[in-house]
Design a protein around this motif. Structure first.
Motif, PDB file in Angstrom:
ATOM      1  N   TYR B  33      21.293 -12.583  36.190  1.00 42.55           N
ATOM      2  CA  TYR B  33      21.484 -11.048  36.338  1.00 42.55           C
ATOM      3  C   TYR B  33      21.808 -10.296  35.096  1.00 42.55           C
ATOM      4  N   TRP B  34      22.077  -9.195  35.730  1.00 40.71           N
ATOM      5  CA  TRP B  34      21.938  -8.223  35.151  1.00 40.71           C
ATOM      6  C   TRP B  34      22.667  -7.196  36.195  1.00 40.71           C
ATOM      7  N   TYR B  35      24.242  -6.919  35.936  1.00 40.19           N
ATOM      8  CA  TYR B  35      24.634  -6.179  36.371  1.00 40.19           C
ATOM      9  C   TYR B  35      25.417  -5.055  35.568  1.00 40.19           C
ATOM     10  N   ARG B  36      26.113  -3.604  36.488  1.00 39.17           N
ATOM     11  CA  ARG B  36      26.602  -1.978  35.643  1.00 39.17           C
ATOM     12  C   ARG B  36      27.702  -2.008  36.631  1.00 39.17           C
ATOM     13  N   GLN B  37      28.941  -1.797  35.831  1.00 39.66           N
ATOM     14  CA  GLN B  37      29.953  -1.563  35.940  1.00 39.66           C
ATOM     15  C   GLN B  37      30.531  -0.628  35.418  1.00 39.66           C
ATOM     16  N   THR B  38      31.104   0.459  36.190  1.00 42.88           N
ATOM     17  CA  THR B  38      31.601   2.098  36.047  1.00 42.88           C
ATOM     18  C   THR B  38      33.281   1.744  35.593  1.00 42.88           C
ATOM     19  N   LEU B  39      33.430   2.941  35.534  1.00 39.56           N
ATOM     20  CA  LEU B  39      34.649   2.860  35.323  1.00 39.56           C
ATOM     21  C   LEU B  39      35.147   3.038  36.259  1.00 39.56           C
ATOM     22  N   GLY B  40      36.979   1.762  36.879  1.00 35.34           N
ATOM     23  CA  GLY B  40      37.090   2.073  38.347  1.00 35.34           C
ATOM     24  C   GLY B  40      36.350   1.937  39.448  1.00 35.34           C
ATOM     25  N   GLN B  41      35.181   0.761  38.976  1.00 35.78           N
ATOM     26  CA  GLN B  41      34.574   0.040  40.118  1.00 35.78           C
ATOM     27  C   GLN B  41      33.950  -1.080  40.175  1.00 35.78           C
ATOM     28  N   CYS B  92      25.913  -9.592  31.992  1.00 38.31           N
ATOM     29  CA  CYS B  92      25.323 -10.548  32.314  1.00 38.31           C
ATOM     30  C   CYS B  92      25.344 -11.307  32.417  1.00 38.31           C
ATOM     31  N   ALA B  93      24.800 -12.469  33.886  1.00 40.54           N
ATOM     32  CA  ALA B  93      25.737 -13.486  34.287  1.00 40.54           C
ATOM     33  C   ALA B  93      24.871 -14.504  34.630  1.00 40.54           C
ATOM     34  N   SER B  94      24.405 -15.997  34.197  1.00 45.85           N
ATOM     35  CA  SER B  94      23.955 -17.009  34.263  1.00 45.85           C
ATOM     36  C   SER B  94      24.769 -17.672  35.348  1.00 45.85           C
ATOM     37  N   LEU B  95      23.270 -18.303  36.054  1.00 47.45           N
ATOM     38  CA  LEU B  95      23.959 -19.454  36.938  1.00 47.45           C
ATOM     39  C   LEU B  95      22.898 -21.046  37.275  1.00 47.45           C
ATOM     40  N   GLY B  96      23.242 -21.692  36.822  1.00 51.10           N
ATOM     41  CA  GLY B  96      22.580 -23.069  37.008  1.00 51.10           C
ATOM     42  C   GLY B  96      22.740 -24.030  38.470  1.00 51.10           C
ATOM     43  N   GLY B  97      22.880 -23.677  39.236  1.00 51.31           N
ATOM     44  CA  GLY B  97      22.730 -23.977  40.657  1.00 51.31           C
ATOM     45  C   GLY B  97      23.141 -23.576  41.467  1.00 51.31           C
ATOM     46  N   ALA B  98      23.244 -24.087  42.599  1.00 48.13           N
ATOM     47  CA  ALA B  98      23.888 -23.364  44.152  1.00 48.13           C
ATOM     48  C   ALA B  98      24.818 -23.241  44.388  1.00 48.13           C
TER      49      ALA B  98
END
Lengths: 112, 113
Positions: B33-41, B92-98
């Motif tokens: 997964y890709w995420y974006r984080q801005t200041l204070g959010q 970035c985050a990775s996930l192996g299962g549910a």
């Protein structure tokens, strides 16, 4: 759409005080709920989770109960420590892709 | 190293330039997964992959953004013709299962000047 609202910070507490960080959500279906923590200079870490109504997630002395009737997932800890100083994010996942919707985060500062 | 690795940690670029970030997930995790984080959010979802297939893209991902995950291993996120509004932390985050056992990287902080 799906969204999470959490109380704004910063929250400043003395060591051993009781902590509550409020979190409410809006979602279609039956989301899973999470609390993530971000310590200074580190990445996001899962603190606890609950996947269905009335479940209680717990970890490191923190607890949160999934309340469907009030659409809430408030984070609590009975006695905070200086090492708990961090930013706490409430999040939900409500789709098959497991993508997360985060709240804006609540900064906690615990003073000795 | 069993964590999620992101490079570079920091990137400063001039407006209009192209930038590319890399994410190396935990090797046995098939979702990235890709995420974006801005200041204070809080982080905002951008896109995700299951193996090499890009399965979902957020409306935040404009035409200037493209992500790839060749061979289902590492992933790259490219931003073309950067704008000042692109300044953010890209996670970035990775996930192996549910079981929702996400592992997040430390992020790439982009500053567009």
């Amino acid at each position: 759409g799906n969204s999470v609202t959490q109380m704004e910070g910063p929250v400043t507490l003395s060591e051993e005080a009781f902590l509550t960080i409020n979190c409410t959500y809006t979602a279609t279906g039956y989301p899973s709920l999470f609390w993530y923590v971000q310590y200074p200079g580190e990445g996001l870490q899962l603190l606890l989770k609950a996947t269905k109504a009335d479940d209680k997630g717990s970890n490191k002395g923190f607890e949160a109960t999934y309340r469907k009737e009030t659409t809430s997932f408030h984070l609590e800890k009975g006695s905070v420590q200086v090492s708990d100083s961090a930013v706490y994010f409430c999040a939900l996942s409500a789709n098959s892709g497991y993508a997360l919707n985060f709240g804006k985060g609540t900064s906690l500062l615990v003073t000795p | 190293d069993t964590g999620v690795s992101q490079n570079p940690r920091h990137k400063i670029t001039k407006r209009g330039q192209n930038v590319t970030f890399r994410c190396d997930p935990i090797s046995e995790h098939n979702r990235l997964y890709w995420y974006r984080q801005t200041l204070g959010q809080g982080p905002e979802f951008l896109t995700y992959f299951q193996n090499e297939a890009q399965l979902e893209k957020s409306r935040l991902l404009s035409d200037r953004f493209s992500a790839e995950r060749p061979k289902g291993s590492f992933s790259t996120l490219e931003i073309q013709r950067t704008e000042q509004g692109d300044s953010a932390m890209y996670l970035c985050a990775s996930l192996g299962g549910a079981d929702y056992g996400y592992t997040f990287g430390s992020g790439t902080r982009l500053t567009v000047v």
